[in-house]
Design a protein around this motif. Structure first.
Motif, short mmCIF file in Angstrom:
data_model
loop_
_atom_site.label_atom_id
_atom_site.label_comp_id
_atom_site.label_asym_id
_atom_site.label_seq_id
_atom_site.Cartn_x
_atom_site.Cartn_y
_atom_site.Cartn_z
N THR A 14 1.17 -1.26 0.09
CA THR A 14 -0.15 0.05 -0.14
C THR A 14 0.58 1.36 -0.10
O THR A 14 2.09 1.04 -0.17
CB THR A 14 -0.74 -0.23 1.45
OG1 THR A 14 0.26 0.28 2.42
CG2 THR A 14 -1.44 -1.12 1.58
N ASP A 15 0.40 2.09 -0.07
CA ASP A 15 1.28 3.77 -0.17
C ASP A 15 1.68 4.00 1.91
O ASP A 15 3.11 4.51 1.41
CB ASP A 15 0.15 5.08 -0.21
CG ASP A 15 -0.38 4.86 -2.03
OD1 ASP A 15 0.62 4.59 -2.28
OD2 ASP A 15 -1.28 5.75 -1.66
N GLU A 16 0.82 3.24 2.57
CA GLU A 16 1.80 3.62 3.71
C GLU A 16 2.40 2.24 3.93
O GLU A 16 4.13 2.81 4.35
CB GLU A 16 0.45 3.29 4.59
CG GLU A 16 0.40 3.69 6.39
CD GLU A 16 -0.23 3.36 6.63
OE1 GLU A 16 -0.13 3.36 8.39
OE2 GLU A 16 -1.31 2.93 6.79
N TYR A 17 2.59 1.12 3.46
CA TYR A 17 3.56 -0.15 3.72
C TYR A 17 4.12 -0.30 2.36
O TYR A 17 3.89 -1.48 1.34
CB TYR A 17 3.13 -0.97 4.70
CG TYR A 17 2.49 -0.02 6.01
CD1 TYR A 17 3.25 -0.27 6.96
CD2 TYR A 17 0.97 -0.81 5.74
CE1 TYR A 17 3.05 0.80 7.78
CE2 TYR A 17 0.75 0.16 7.55
CZ TYR A 17 2.03 0.45 8.37
OH TYR A 17 1.51 1.35 9.63
N PRO A 18 5.09 0.62 1.88
CA PRO A 18 5.65 0.33 0.01
C PRO A 18 6.22 -0.79 -0.13
O PRO A 18 6.49 -1.95 -0.93
CB PRO A 18 5.71 1.31 -0.28
CG PRO A 18 6.67 1.64 1.15
CD PRO A 18 5.31 1.92 2.10
N GLU A 88 10.91 -3.68 -4.18
CA GLU A 88 9.85 -3.66 -3.99
C GLU A 88 9.64 -4.85 -2.33
O GLU A 88 8.53 -4.92 -2.07
CB GLU A 88 8.34 -3.07 -3.81
CG GLU A 88 8.32 -2.48 -5.14
CD GLU A 88 6.77 -2.05 -6.27
OE1 GLU A 88 5.93 -3.08 -5.97
OE2 GLU A 88 6.81 -1.17 -6.95
N THR A 136 7.37 -0.37 5.99
CA THR A 136 7.69 0.50 5.54
C THR A 136 9.29 0.58 6.21
O THR A 136 9.66 -0.24 6.99
CB THR A 136 7.23 1.77 5.27
OG1 THR A 136 7.33 3.09 5.36
CG2 THR A 136 6.99 2.21 7.50
#
Length: 142
Positions: A14-18, A88, A136
Motif C-alpha cells: 500500500t502507499d503506507e506500507y510500500p 519493493e 515501510t
C-alpha cells in the motif's frame, strides 16, 4: 491461472506500507544455530537486504542502520543494499534476532521478520499466515 495477492504478501503493498518483507535462510546460520560464530558473521553479515531502487530515494546506503515498521512492530537493523533482491521487497534472515531471553544466540540481535507478521488464518485451507508482511523503511534517525 490468475495471480491473487496474498494476505500481506507480494502484490498487497500500500502507499503506507510500500515494501514486501519476507524471511530467508541465511548462509551463515541454520535456524538459530551457528549464529554465535564470529568467523561466519565476518564472511556473511546478517542484515536486511534491500534493492538500490528502494534504498536511494530514502537516502539509505549499504551498511546504514534502518528502521523497519508496520502496525505490528518497529525495529532497527543494518541494511545490505544489493541488486540481488527484487525492488519493493526486503529480505530478513530467518531466526535472526528475537525477544526471548531463552534464545541465547539470537536474543536482542538484529531483527526478526516474524515480529512484523500479523496473526491471520488463510481462509481456504486454515493454515497460519506466517511468512510475509508489508512494511515501510526509513533511515534510522530520519
Amino acid at each position: 491461472p490468475v495471480f491473487t495477492p496474498g494476505f500481506q504478501g507480494y502484490g498487497s503493498v500500500t502507499d503506507e506500507y510500500p515494501l514486501y518483507c519476507a524471511g530467508f535462510h541465511h548462509k551463515s546460520r541454520t535456524h538459530s544455530s551457528f549464529g554465535f560464530i564470529e568467523e561466519l558473521e565476518q564472511v556473511a553479515r546478517q542484515q536486511l537486504w534491500m534493492n538500490p531502487l528502494d534504498a536511494e530515494p530514502r537516502g539509505i546506503a549499504d551498511g546504514d542502520e534502518v528502521e523497519v515498521s508496520n502496525e505490528e512492530h518497529t525495529g532497527r537493523v543494518r541494511v545490505k543494499v544489493t541488486q540481488r533482491i527484487n525492488p519493493e521487497a526486503l529480505y530478513v534472515p530467518s531466526h535472526y534476532g528475537c525477544t526471548s531471553p531463552d534464545q541465547h544466540t539470537a536474543y536482542n540481535v538484529g531483527l526478526r521478520q516474524m515480529d512484523f507478521v500479523p496473526f491471520s488464518i488463510e481462509p481456504g485451507y486454515g493454515g497460519a499466515c506466517t511468512q510475509e508482511a508489508i512494511v515501510t523503511v526509513k533511515k534510522a534517525g530520519a
